[in-house]
Design an enzyme around this catalytic site. Structure first.
Site, PDB file in Angstrom:
ATOM      1  CD  GLU A  40      -2.380   1.317   2.809  1.00 40.84           C
ATOM      2  OE1 GLU A  40      -3.447   1.943   2.915  1.00 40.84           O
ATOM      3  OE2 GLU A  40      -1.817   0.759   3.776  1.00 40.84           O
ATOM      4  CE  LYS A 119      -6.982   1.552   4.185  1.00 38.79           C
ATOM      5  NZ  LYS A 119      -5.693   2.114   4.672  1.00 38.79           N
ATOM      6  CB  CYS A 158      -3.782  -1.288   4.995  1.00 38.95           C
ATOM      7  SG  CYS A 158      -2.689  -0.992   6.420  1.00 38.95           S
TER       8      CYS A 158
END
Length: 269
Positions: A40, A119, A158
């Site tokens: 990321e 995300k 993440c």
């Protein structure tokens, strides 16, 4: 499928352009793999929030263009980690009007953008990502052709790892593999290792976790990228330093595990 997870390490003294060029050389010199995964925000800086606005770029910007050229030249599927995506002026700027996202990009062996994922869960408890970036709103699944079959690949990033409902939905949608790039810090690295195993085991799917190494913005990164089987077994793992993790994953194992231990059929909620 042979996968390669590049655990990129960097500090604050390495300019973005130099880091991109270094990673490009690394991919070009890599031994053969079918799918290569980057972490990321490896180029923009996972915790470098003060510079995100200045370094943001559109999906067709220079970082993705360079990564696309590498994917094409190497003939590999390349998950280019994530970038700070800036929307075009005439495009939707998101619910909060910021026009910036933490966006993962999967590139095909032909060098085209095959799938993107913005995300959904923003880390920072009101600061960092929640203050600066828009939240993604759509689950992303890519069809990845390999060995004569279409494999369903789920994308997450993440902090998403802490929200099992996202992974449950990906599992319900029939993914074989979930790819998760991250900039996960060292103080919580045991959470990273444990949650990856849990997400794989509870959904009976492969999970590929590619983390960052090094120290930047005063944060020591956790490393420990890992490949977790549908049984919850860690089949390959790195330490804390920059390195590449190779693993051969059996895509038929997902169906086999689900047939031999059909726990998901007993769900009642």
């Amino acid at each position: 499928m042979r996968v390669a997870l590049l655990q990129v390490a960097y500090g604050d003294d390495e300019p973005l352009a130099d880091r991109v060029e270094r990673v490009i050389r690394w991919i070009r010199e890599l031994e053969a793999a079918d799918l290569v995964v980057l972490p990321e925000l490896w180029a923009h800086g996972g915790f470098a929030s003060t510079t995100w606005d200045a370094t943001a770029e559109p999906i067709n910007g220079p970082i993705v263009e360079q990564m696309a050229a590498v994917a094409r030249d190497a003939g590999v599927w390349l998950h280019a980690g994530s970038i700070i995506e800036r929307a075009a002026d005439d495009a939707d700027q998101g619910a909060e009007g910021r026009g910036l996202w933490n966006t993962s990009v999967l590139l095909s062996p032909h060098g085209s953008v095959h799938k993107t994922y913005r995300k959904i869960h923003r880390f920072g408890f009101g600061d960092g990502e929640p203050r600066l970036l828009e939240a993604g709103t759509e689950i992303a699944i890519a069809e990845l052709a390999h060995a004569g079959r279409a494999n369903r690949i789920g994308l997450a990033t993440c902090y998403d790892l802490r929200f099992p409902e996202l992974f449950r939905e990906l599992g319900d949608l029939g993914v074989d593999v979930i790819v998760l790039p991250a900039a996960w810090p060292m103080p919580r690295v045991e959470h990273w290792r444990l949650l990856g195993r849990a997400r794989a085991l509870e959904n009976q799917t492969w999970v590929l976790q590619c983390n960052t190494a090094g120290t930047h913005s005063g944060i020591e990164m956790g490393g420990h990228s890992q490949v977790v089987a549908p049984t919850g077994e860690v089949v390959a793992e790195l330490g804390a330093d920059e390195d590449v993790l190779f693993a051969d994953i059996d895509l038929n194992l997902v169906a086999s595990v689900r047939a031999n231990f059909p726990v998901l059929a007993d769900r009642r909620m």
